[in-house]
Design a protein around this motif. Sequence first.
Motif, PDB file in Angstrom:
ATOM      1  N   ARG A  11     -22.671 -13.518  31.022  1.00 55.47           N
ATOM      2  CA  ARG A  11     -23.910 -13.867  31.901  1.00 55.47           C
ATOM      3  C   ARG A  11     -24.790 -14.661  31.255  1.00 55.47           C
ATOM      4  O   ARG A  11     -25.017 -14.482  30.033  1.00 55.47           O
ATOM      5  CB  ARG A  11     -24.655 -12.474  32.207  1.00 55.47           C
ATOM      6  N   TYR A  93     -13.476 -10.527  33.856  1.00 53.92           N
ATOM      7  CA  TYR A  93     -14.495  -9.580  34.046  1.00 53.92           C
ATOM      8  C   TYR A  93     -14.334  -8.132  34.430  1.00 53.92           C
ATOM      9  O   TYR A  93     -14.829  -7.282  33.744  1.00 53.92           O
ATOM     10  CB  TYR A  93     -15.632 -10.314  34.812  1.00 53.92           C
ATOM     11  N   ASP A 158     -20.977 -10.192  22.801  1.00 52.72           N
ATOM     12  CA  ASP A 158     -20.284  -9.008  23.530  1.00 52.72           C
ATOM     13  C   ASP A 158     -18.961  -8.952  23.743  1.00 52.72           C
ATOM     14  O   ASP A 158     -18.211 -10.059  23.469  1.00 52.72           O
ATOM     15  CB  ASP A 158     -21.069  -8.993  24.966  1.00 52.72           C
TER      16      ASP A 158
HETATM   17  C1  G6P Z   1     -25.193  -4.056  29.675  1.00 53.37           C
HETATM   18  C2  G6P Z   1     -24.949  -4.083  28.099  1.00 53.37           C
HETATM   19  C3  G6P Z   1     -24.922  -5.753  27.731  1.00 53.37           C
HETATM   20  C4  G6P Z   1     -24.004  -6.594  28.700  1.00 53.37           C
HETATM   21  C5  G6P Z   1     -24.273  -6.234  30.220  1.00 53.37           C
HETATM   22  C6  G6P Z   1     -23.309  -6.938  31.075  1.00 53.37           C
HETATM   23  O1  G6P Z   1     -26.471  -4.600  29.817  1.00 53.37           O
HETATM   24  O2  G6P Z   1     -26.064  -3.533  27.302  1.00 53.37           O
HETATM   25  O3  G6P Z   1     -24.187  -5.651  26.480  1.00 53.37           O
HETATM   26  O4  G6P Z   1     -23.983  -7.656  28.291  1.00 53.37           O
HETATM   27  O5  G6P Z   1     -24.318  -4.819  30.286  1.00 53.37           O
HETATM   28  O6  G6P Z   1     -23.979  -6.803  32.551  1.00 53.37           O
HETATM   29  P1  G6P Z   1     -23.274  -7.242  33.435  1.00 53.37           P
HETATM   30  O7  G6P Z   1     -23.906  -7.228  34.438  1.00 53.37           O
HETATM   31  O8  G6P Z   1     -23.334  -8.869  33.253  1.00 53.37           O
HETATM   32  O9  G6P Z   1     -21.632  -6.871  33.920  1.00 53.37           O
END
Ligand code: G6P
Length: 511
Positions: A11, A93, A158
């Motif tokens: 993201r 993803y 990540d």
């Molecule tokens: C949480 C985690 C992050 C990760 C994010 C992804 O915030 O702490 O490490 O990058 O989730 O979220 P998303 O909405 O992009 O799946």
Amino acid sequence: MKQRVLVASNRGPISYEFATDGSLTGRRGGGGMIAGVTSGLAAVAPQTDVTWICAALSDADRAVAQQEGGTRDQGGIPVRMLDIPPDTFDRAYNNVANSTLWFLHHLLFDNPNQPQFGRQFQRDWQSYRTYNETFADALAQEARPERCAGDVRMLVQDYHLSLVPRMLRERLGGTAREAGIAHFCHIPWAPPDYYRILPLEVGRAVLDGILGADHAGFHAARWAVAFLDCCTAILGADVDRTGTAGTGPEGTGSAGTGPAGTDVAGTVGRVSYRGHVTEVAVHPMGVDADGLRARARAEDVRAHIGTLNRIAGGRKLIVRIDRTELSKNIVRGLAAYRELLATRPQWRGRVMHLAFAYPSRPAVPEYRAYTERVQQLAREITEEFGTADWNPLILEVKDDYPRSLAACALADVLVVNPIRDGMNLVAQEGPVLSERGCAVVLSREAGAAATLAPDALLINPYDISETAEAIHQALSMPDAERQRRSAALAATATAFRPARWLGDQLARLET
Ligand code: G6P
């Protein structure tokens, strides 16, 4: 010559939508990783030449990605979006990153039934590889000598991009020595016995992928040590565990430079594997207090503060703010509130629970089911305890950032009770924004417990009675003690501000 800094994450800091007239409008990316990286980059941007590479997430993002170069400026930082075929993106993803690696590292599998690694997973895994290759190609291209004559530093973010460091090293060949590669994992890391759930070659590839980096970072010593344990157990890698960061008392990965006399930040060891050494370290991420407080002075936040104050009507406010993720433990948090009201009737009519549970990952079926359970339990609590002149619980599911900041400003008690969490920024934002001091009821399983333990009320997130008791203690705490604890928590959060988080990683790449 400015140093070139490349950030890569799934993201990005912005995502676009088409307006009704077909023009593009941008929206700030959500989640703690985005907030921290954005703020950290702002501190180094003037001295460096930064580009942020991310995946196109929406159709509008894809339109931007297809424009020449796919790069647009976002707040002074060029953001390059990668147009990854939707099927490949979806499998990488949703199926691998979110349904497999996220569940693994948060210990969330419903083991009798899930996961199942069959032919479908093999296809998903292939997509995850392709998706990682797309990022590695883009980074290698941005790092070409004609694109940047000086040093280049790459910060890969990540669990979505765990294969990228190794792929990059292969692409850069000899020049990888001048190009420092860091990987940072923002979520917890599973212990070896659980990590072994992954098919052997997948488990090995993920570890080997990260070990392509020169530096691998985690928010808490517990996660970094678990990573070292997996390198030993799964890869048979040569692990040197001499480092400066301690794991602290009671396995909390605690304790600042505090109780255990150990540091929460610093190296935990080095892994030698396939002729390369990766330093493994802890970089806890705190918050940019000045930026947050400035944002909270804006009119929209002040308006929400006025509204929430009117709704609370002088009652004490118990607040929680989460994305509705399985790891956030919202159901047990609400159950603890129900137990508080059932067992300590003196609080009925005198408290109000604001639970903000914002949507997350609707493509994952378990998330949709969980969201329904949260809403169902909230209805039950309201029916059980609500009276004509008292609404015990307000559950809001529509994301509203200014309203979240307002709730932080007003909270008497902040409940942060994840089953397991890489860090958790809300636990830090609450005290930073608090206007009258807030007590934090904090899961010992959050990475944030390593830094905040001395001044928070720590709980076992599975123990609903203990959580109810901690909320009771927090509500009963004398004002002076609540304010002292809140100020101490805010100071800790500020000490680990994102500029330091990012700067320390860049500094380690120099050595
Ligand atoms: C949480 C985690 C992050 C990760 C994010 C992804 O915030 O702490 O490490 O990058 O989730 O979220 P998303 O909405 O992009 O799946």
